[in-house]
Scaffold this active site. Structure first.
Site, PDB file in Angstrom:
ATOM      1  NE  ARG A  50     -12.324   6.226 -52.845  1.00 57.45           N
ATOM      2  CZ  ARG A  50     -11.788   6.415 -51.616  1.00 57.45           C
ATOM      3  NH1 ARG A  50     -12.256   5.671 -50.340  1.00 57.45           N
ATOM      4  NH2 ARG A  50     -10.688   6.908 -51.245  1.00 57.45           N
ATOM      5  CG  HIS A  98     -12.880  -0.654 -48.787  1.00 54.75           C
ATOM      6  ND1 HIS A  98     -12.944  -0.605 -47.571  1.00 54.75           N
ATOM      7  CD2 HIS A  98     -11.689   0.149 -48.993  1.00 54.75           C
ATOM      8  CE1 HIS A  98     -11.986   0.212 -46.866  1.00 54.75           C
ATOM      9  NE2 HIS A  98     -11.185   0.500 -47.773  1.00 54.75           N
ATOM     10  CD  GLU A 130     -11.254  -3.341 -47.679  1.00 55.49           C
ATOM     11  OE1 GLU A 130     -10.706  -2.917 -46.693  1.00 55.49           O
ATOM     12  OE2 GLU A 130     -10.445  -2.971 -48.882  1.00 55.49           O
TER      13      GLU A 130
HETATM   14  O1  TA6 Z   1      -8.669  -1.122 -47.684  1.00 53.19           O
HETATM   15  C1  TA6 Z   1      -7.575  -0.712 -46.290  1.00 53.19           C
HETATM   16  C2  TA6 Z   1      -7.309   0.716 -47.139  1.00 53.19           C
HETATM   17  O2  TA6 Z   1      -6.367   0.820 -48.196  1.00 53.19           O
HETATM   18  C3  TA6 Z   1      -6.301   1.184 -45.730  1.00 53.19           C
HETATM   19  O3  TA6 Z   1      -4.895   1.355 -45.998  1.00 53.19           O
HETATM   20  C4  TA6 Z   1      -7.091   2.735 -45.459  1.00 53.19           C
HETATM   21  O4  TA6 Z   1      -6.631   3.726 -46.363  1.00 53.19           O
HETATM   22  C5  TA6 Z   1      -8.576   2.428 -45.890  1.00 53.19           C
HETATM   23  O5  TA6 Z   1      -8.373   1.815 -47.204  1.00 53.19           O
HETATM   24  C6  TA6 Z   1      -9.310   3.523 -46.144  1.00 53.19           C
HETATM   25  O6  TA6 Z   1      -8.958   4.419 -47.413  1.00 53.19           O
HETATM   26  P1  TA6 Z   1      -9.631   5.915 -47.554  1.00 53.19           P
HETATM   27  O7  TA6 Z   1      -9.212   6.493 -48.881  1.00 53.19           O
HETATM   28  O8  TA6 Z   1     -11.226   5.594 -47.768  1.00 53.19           O
HETATM   29  O9  TA6 Z   1      -9.372   6.883 -46.457  1.00 53.19           O
END
Ligand code: TA6
Length: 288
Positions: free
Chosen positions: A90, A159, A258
């Site tokens: 990403r 995501h 997701e």
């Molecule tokens: O997909 C859920 C998750 O893993 C949460 O635990 C939260 O941390 C979110 O992703 C966002 O992660 P990021 O690294 O983009 O802040």
């Protein structure tokens, strides 16, 4: 590479490149950093994705919103404490391989450059490609190829951040009876539709390949292929304040659903094998 007239290349003030799509069927925006779809709107309908109004597109930092690609690990299931959450796909600049307009349906192919993930964290010979088909629906196909001589295992997710008018009106259908882990506890069994009335960060193990987000004003269908797991996430009040490029009240108008390969659904590929994780989302007239 020449672009079809319905696709133009743009750059942010921070010099991040993106494709702007305005075809007969949809409008969309795709960043080369992260092969990230950040906007998707079928013609005559509302946008489906949420993008943070605080996002300033800093190079090498994950874009907050749209569909970030988490690979070759999901979350903190990482090879070392200092490695970044959700992997390197990403935050890396992908190569644009091809763009076509097929009767208004835009087909975009991108590839992650070799070496994007440090050898220390990912000592495997692999190729990662993304094919997006954007029309009345958005279909994202993330394919991993094992180009080496030894098997490897990885976790991943698409995501997706979906836009909703009011999180308090949201319910997610198609999860009843499935089980999930949350905050390292569980498994819990999902009773009926899932609602979000507090911080939610659930890893579901679910066979049903189609879920629906009832926004209270519309129905978003979210389909998966090559996946037996998904994540439902909303940071709610406190976590929203702690997140980067996230407005304090941002949790009120987004929910993440997701398509994933996580936990027991991690993927092991033998040499020569390919795995494709697919998410497809669109406005549904009724629960099909
Ligand atoms: O997909 C859920 C998750 O893993 C949460 O635990 C939260 O941390 C979110 O992703 C966002 O992660 P990021 O690294 O983009 O802040």
């Amino acid at each position: 590479m020449s672009l079809p007239p319905s696709v133009t290349l743009g750059r942010t003030p921070s010099d991040l490149a993106y494709l702007d799509i305005d075809s007969a069927l949809c409008q969309a925006r795709v960043f080369l950093q992260g092969a990230q779809l950040v906007h998707f709107q079928p013609k005559g309908l509302k946008p489906l994705l949420w993008l943070s109004p605080l996002e300033d597109f800093a190079r090498g930092r994950a874009i907050r919103g749209g569909v970030p690609v988490c690979w070759p690990w999901f979350g903190n299931n990482k090879p070392a404490a200092e490695a970044p959450a959700h992997g390197y796909a990403r935050t890396s600049e992908w190569q644009l391989v091809d763009v076509e307009d097929q009767d208004g349906e835009i087909v975009i192919e991108l590839a992650l450059p070799a070496g994007a993930v440090p050898e220390a964290y990912w000592p495997h010979a692999s190729e990662l490609t993304m094919v997006m088909v954007l029309g009345k629906r958005a279909r994202l196909v993330l394919s991993t190829d094992n180009t080496g001589t030894a098997p490897f295992t990885f976790t991943q997710a698409l995501h997706s951040y979906f836009a909703v008018p009011d999180i308090n009106q949201v319910s997610v259908r198609g999860l009843a009876g499935s089980h999930y882990l949350e905050f390292d506890e569980g498994p819990f069994e999902q009773q009926g539709p899932a609602v979000v009335r507090q911080e939610v960060d659930r890893m579901y193990s679910v066979e049903k390949p189609l879920q629906h987000i009832d926004t209270g004003e519309g129905l978003i269908a979210v389909a998966r292929e090559g996946s037996h797991s998904l994540v439902l996430w909303n940071p709610w009040v406190e976590k929203a304040k702690a997140l980067g490029q996230f407005p304090d009240d941002g949790f009120k108008t987004m929910v993440c659903l997701e398509a994933a390969n996580i936990q027991a659904d991690a993927v092991t590929l033998a040499p020569g094998e390919r795995h494709s994780l697919v998410t497809e989302f669109y406005w549904a007239s009724s629960q099909d």
